[in-house]
Design a protein around this motif. Structure first.
Motif, mmCIF file in Angstrom:
data_model
loop_
_atom_site.group_PDB
_atom_site.id
_atom_site.type_symbol
_atom_site.label_atom_id
_atom_site.label_comp_id
_atom_site.label_asym_id
_atom_site.label_seq_id
_atom_site.Cartn_x
_atom_site.Cartn_y
_atom_site.Cartn_z
ATOM 1 N N SER A 88 0.862 -1.186 0.000
ATOM 2 C CA SER A 88 0.000 0.000 0.000
ATOM 3 C C SER A 88 0.896 1.232 0.000
ATOM 4 N N ASP A 91 0.158 3.774 2.804
ATOM 5 C CA ASP A 91 0.599 3.354 4.131
ATOM 6 C C ASP A 91 2.110 3.540 4.289
ATOM 7 N N GLU A 154 -7.841 14.592 -1.176
ATOM 8 C CA GLU A 154 -8.964 13.661 -1.182
ATOM 9 C C GLU A 154 -10.167 14.307 -1.856
ATOM 10 N N THR A 175 -8.260 10.846 5.427
ATOM 11 C CA THR A 175 -8.599 9.976 6.549
ATOM 12 C C THR A 175 -8.578 8.521 6.091
ATOM 13 N N TYR A 176 -7.862 7.677 6.814
ATOM 14 C CA TYR A 176 -7.748 6.264 6.469
ATOM 15 C C TYR A 176 -8.757 5.443 7.272
ATOM 16 N N ASN A 177 -8.974 4.204 6.844
ATOM 17 C CA ASN A 177 -9.959 3.343 7.497
ATOM 18 C C ASN A 177 -9.585 3.012 8.935
ATOM 19 N N ASP A 178 -8.289 2.992 9.236
ATOM 20 C CA ASP A 178 -7.869 2.668 10.600
ATOM 21 C C ASP A 178 -7.859 3.875 11.518
#
Length: 333
Positions: A88, A91, A154, A175-178
């Protein structure tokens, strides 16, 4: 079959001397199962190896060593032999920027079996700055989005979206999913269908300044008597008292003085039209320089005044950058 029939007609016999070609080769080795198994295995191994990372290229780093970056990536499970589908880029960029404070930003891309990491380190000015500057992209005017090319940030819109002036188009907060949050400097080209209105009005009676009086005024000018420069070298509007090579230290300067007064002027229809179209064409020309005009509707109205109005349906980039700052201790890790 045709050859056999012709041979029978001629009273001849046909004898096969040799069979060649790919079908006969496959038939000859039809019981040798190792060959197709080997070919299939080779293809599978090639596909497997090409879907893995075998080279990691790191560039742009100076103060942060390649060894430190490689060791950190290995500790996070990013090393040679991993599958490209597990990589990723976002990431890895986030981890590098948060692990090494000297890294301003990182760009990660996968090409084939190679992982490319480009590093941009902070300058001295960046290190001394108490805050980081980021930006959003907002709409400069109302319109309907037809194309959105988002380079960084974004996206908050898609083709077909209707927006009004000031709407957020691209956010500098990712903003990331985690739950992780990353700030960035947004960059985008947002093409939208817009409407621009231009209006020029001219009354038949206007107030203007007209020359009232033009007269000359004369002033004496005195020069140092020790000055040896010719009198006509001082000014083109002065008349000096000279005789041959003798220069007198006195001259006379003439200035033209014009005074103006305000008067009401009655314009003819042709004059009012000329002024209105002149102002309208200047505004329209500046619009054509900035945008692509698809359609236009121009109306002329003559009443107590002359007005020229035009609605221009345009295709233009409505993205404008709006900066915001985030203190280092406010960034979410």
């Amino acid at each position: 079959m045709l050859i056999t029939k012709a041979a029978n007609t001629a009273g001849m016999n046909i004898k096969t001397e040799k069979r060649i070609g790919l079908p006969y080769i496959f038939y000859r080795y039809r019981k040798r199962y190792g060959i197709p198994i080997g070919l299939t295995g080779s293809i599978l191994i090639f596909i497997l190896l090409s879907s893995m990372i075998w080279t990691v290229d790191i560039s742009g780093n100076e103060t942060v060593t390649t060894e430190d970056i490689t060791a950190f990536l290995k500790s996070e499970g990013i090393d040679k032999g991993i599958f490209t589908s597990t990589v990723s880029g976002n990431d890895i960029e986030f981890m590098l920027e948060n692990k090494f404070r000297n890294i301003s930003w990182a760009t990660v891309s996968v090409i084939g079996s190679r992982l490319f990491i480009e590093i941009k380190e902070r300058t001295t000015t960046d290190e001394k700055s108490p805050e980081n500057i980021y930006s959003n992209i907002i709409a400069s005017k109302d319109g309907e989005v037809v194309q959105a090319d988002i380079f960084t940030g974004e996206g908050k819109i898609y083709p077909g979206t209707a927006v009004v002036k000031g709407d957020l188009l691209v956010s500098g907060v990712k903003t990331y999913n985690d739950g992780r949050v990353e700030f960035t400097k947004s960059s985008a080209a947002i093409m939208a269908l817009t409407e621009n209105h231009i209006c020029s009005q001219t009354a038949f009676s206007i107030t203007a300044e007209v020359p009232e009086l033009c007269k000359d005024k004369y002033f004496p000018i005195f020069f140092n008597k020790h000055n040896n420069v010719k009198a006509d070298c001082f000014t083109n509007t002065a008349y000096f008292l000279t005789s041959a090579d003798i220069i007198f230290p006195i001259g006379i300067s003439r200035n033209s003085e014009i005074s103006f007064k305000k008067e009401n002027i009655e314009l003819t229809t042709a004059q009012a039209l000329l002024l209105s179209f002149s102002d309208f064409s200047k505004s329209a020309f500046s619009l054509y320089e900035k945008v692509t005009v698809n359609e236009r509707d121009i109306k002329l109205n003559i009443d107590n005044q002359i007005s020229v109005e035009g609605n221009f349906h345009c295709l233009e980039d409505i993205a404008i950058e709006k900066s915001f700052t985030v203190e280092d201790n406010e960034e979410i890790q």
